[in-house]
Design an enzyme around this catalytic site. Structure first.
Site, short mmCIF file in Angstrom:
data_model
loop_
_atom_site.label_atom_id
_atom_site.label_comp_id
_atom_site.label_asym_id
_atom_site.label_seq_id
_atom_site.Cartn_x
_atom_site.Cartn_y
_atom_site.Cartn_z
N CYS A 14 28.54 13.34 47.92
CA CYS A 14 29.00 13.25 49.31
C CYS A 14 29.98 14.35 49.71
CB CYS A 14 29.57 11.87 49.58
SG CYS A 14 29.59 11.44 51.34
N GLU A 34 24.76 7.13 47.53
CA GLU A 34 26.10 6.92 46.98
C GLU A 34 26.50 5.45 47.11
OE1 GLU A 34 30.64 8.66 47.68
OE2 GLU A 34 29.15 8.77 49.29
N LYS A 54 33.05 12.19 40.97
CA LYS A 54 33.28 12.89 42.25
C LYS A 54 34.60 13.65 42.21
CE LYS A 54 33.05 11.84 47.22
NZ LYS A 54 32.77 10.75 48.18
#
Length: 298
Positions: free
Chosen positions: A154, A44, A117
């Site tokens: 994540c 990331e 995200k």
């Protein structure tokens, strides 16, 4: 598509300038392609240090458009080496509107798709809510020449709903580019518990959905941008990247500090057989899950 898929993940430090970090990533992409990999995953926000440790408007200058300078370079490498690349970029969508975005580049050098995200943390040392707008593209796998990639980022990796929705939409594997590490004030015992939980939850996504998982984290200690020299204030990114099969079995992994190109072979036939033996999708009680859309059941 072939019955097997060779995949790679790059566990790397990201604590240098943008060009140095990108050069490192590209060198590992080249290495992965030379060894026959069909897919390579980068950590990331691999272009630089983890700037979200503090809130600073100057950091918005790090963002770039998609397509943009980095994707142009990665598209060229993907086409030249005939490899699929997953990169995560601080995306400038418009003035005042930014995302943490995964870009999937196909073997022909085209951008196959993006994932923004969805779950944005707001914790000490992880002030992502200041920088990133929650994603609006949904939990939709990205179609590529090697299959449908369920890319999440994540903090998304802690939510079984995200993994399930990707699987239900036909993802052939789950991919988690990551930047996660330890608070240096935590005890060694607490750090181990956090790491164990991180590995366990992602392996559980593989088990519960009957598909492989690739988890790719960065490594190394990164001082907080506002830290005094030698203060020890910062995050020690814990690495431990891994590739797991459809029963959560570890195919390959790295430790907490090594620079490593992880490589594993995914057997598509075996993945299908696992789903036949463990038919979770068949036995789901979809008529009883309506309350999952509620924040809490009082």
């Amino acid at each position: 598509m072939t019955s097997t898929l060779k995949v790679s993940a790059v566990q790397q430090p990201c604590n240098k300038d943008r060009q140095s970090n990108l050069d490192y990533s590209i060198a590992k992409i080249e290495e992965a392609a030379a060894s026959g990999s069909d897919l390579v995953v980068l950590p990331e926000l691999h272009l630089g240090p983890y700037f979200c440790q503090i809130e600073d408007t100057n950091h918005f200058n790090l963002a770039q458009s998609i397509p943009g300078p980095t994707t142009y370079m990665l598209c060229e490498i993907a086409k030249k080496r005939r490899i699929v690349i997953v990169s995560t970029i601080f995306e400038k969508r418009a003035p005042g509107l930014y995302h943490n975005t995964a870009v999937v580049i196909d073997k022909d050098g085209s951008i196959a798709g993006k994932y923004r995200k969805m779950h944005i943390p707001d914790d000490p040392g992880f002030s992502e809510n200041y920088y990133f707008t929650p994603g609006d593209l949904g939990f939709k796998p990205i179609q590529t020449s090697i299959g449908k990639l369920g890319v999440l980022i994540c903090w998304d990796q802690w939510f079984p709903e995200a993994a399930r929705l990707m699987a239900l939409a036909g993802a052939d594997l789950l991919i988690y580019p990551t930047a996660i590490g330890w608070d240096m004030d935590d005890t060694p015992e607490e750090r181990q518990r956090q790491l164990d939980a991180w590995v366990t939850i992602q392996r559980a996504h593989a088990v519960a959905n009957g598909i492989p998982v690739i988890s790719c984290n960065r490594i190394g200690f990164e001082y907080a941008p506002d830290a005094e020299p030698d203060s020890g204030k910062g995050i020690n990114f814990w690495g431990n990247s891994f590739i797991a099969g459809p029963q959560g079995e570890i195919l390959t992994s790295a430790n907490c500090s090594e620079e490593k190109l992880l490589q594993g072979t995914i057997d598509r036939v075996r993945t299908e057989q696992v789903r036949q033996v463990w038919p979770y999708l068949r036995d789901r009680r979809i008529d009883q899950y309506g309350d999952l859309t509620r924040r809490f059941i009082d």
